[in-house]
Scaffold this motif. Structure first.
Motif: not given
Length: 330
Positions: A6-7, A243-249
């Protein structure tokens, strides 16, 4: 497929029921037909302003044209949607019962009356194959309640359950009717102005500038250490920044490949909570706690306390988690 966590566009209260207002999907988590959240409420961003929401009436005619305003209202007050048709006597009778119950609940709900013959878009969005059909909207998300006739006592019990669900989603506001006799105008929420640093933080969040938002909330806290809105806002925007800039994977694979990397494990807990898996996030952090040295334990404790602010201190999952943390500490 690689997904992003989420962003800032997924701030609490900013979820759209896109099929009703022809907006692009936001990735909002669905709500099941029995009223239970599937993945929980989106988190992050500035807390909603306090105080009652001014509306023309507690009973409003919902239309294809004005329903976007009711979606926004549902981030502060649960909206009950009664789909009816003048040709259906059972639906008009049930609508009268809903009006009686909701006007007697001191602004805990707003009722949107939707004539399906005049508003086919809403009828399709709520899958109203028959009338009456009754649903709720909480933070912009539909919760199917029932269709067909239902007794007044059963409806009253159901409304209590909707309030409980709304509280879990952080929707605990009330509505105040500006004119008790005006029941046909669209609901327009009148929010109290945000304090200057809160406004600057919220503007920065909208732009994805989480560092500036953190700075504004810290300044607000320096000026007033008892500013609970700033405490919650700082916790929420700090989660978004991590969490910014990171993917779930990336987050999950990083934690799987480095099980002893505490920062990687903390980030997975952030990801779980941001997706609404609040109990999973708390369980993960508490499970990490016993094997950590003192600095690691302190980092976990601080992260749990911060996440309490993200979900809200009145969230029902906070007290048992706090008790478990206390037991581990002492």
């Amino acid at each position: 497929m690689t997904n992003m966590p989420p962003s800032g566009s997924n701030l609490r209260g900013a979820v759209d029921l896109s099929s009703l207002v022809n907006r692009a999907p936001t990735g909002a988590p669905p709500v099941s037909t029995n009223g239970a959240p599937v993945t929980g409420a989106p988190v992050g961003g500035a807390p909603a302003p306090s105080g009652p929401v001014m509306v023309p009436s507690l009973v409003i005619d919902g239309t294809d044209a004005n329903f976007g305003e009711l979606l926004e209202l549902s981030s502060r007050v649960p909206v009950i949607v009664g789909l009816w048709a003048s040709r259906s006597e059972p639906s008009t009778q049930l609508l009268a019962v809903l009006e009686k119950l909701i006007t007697g609940l001191d602004g805990r709900f707003v009722l949107a009356r939707v004539d399906i013959d005049a508003n086919p878009q809403l009828a399709q969005a709520f899958q109203a194959q028959t009338v009456p059909t009754v649903a709720a909207v909480i933070t912009g998300q539909p919760v199917q309640l029932f269709n067909g006739p239902l007794g007044e006592e059963q409806i009253a019990e159901l409304l209590v359950r909707v309030l409980e669900l709304a509280a879990q989603q952080g929707v605990t506001g009330t509505a105040e009717a500006a004119d008790a006799n005006a029941g046909t105008e669209p609901a327009v929420a009148v929010d109290e102005p945000l304090p200057p640093h809160h406004l600057e933080a919220y503007t920065a969040i909208e732009a994805g500038d989480y560092a500036t938002a953190q700075s504004e909330y810290r300044t607000a806290l320096a000026q007033n250490p008892n500013d609970t809105m700033a405490v919650a806002g700082l916790a929420q925007v700090s989660l978004l920044a991590r969490l910014q800039g990171k993917t779930i994977d990336q987050i999950r694979n990083g934690a799987a490949s480095a099980p002893d990397d505490l920062d990687a494990q903390l980030l997975v807990a952030d990801l779980d909570l941001s997706g609404g898996h609040i109990e999973d996030a708390f369980d993960r952090l508490l499970g990490l706690f016993p094997a950590q040295p003192a600095p690691g334990r302190n980092a976990i404790r601080e992260r749990i306390l911060e996440l309490f602010e993200v979900v809200g201190q009145d969230d029902p999952r906070v007290p048992p988690t706090r008790s478990r943390l206390t037991a581990l500490l002492y």
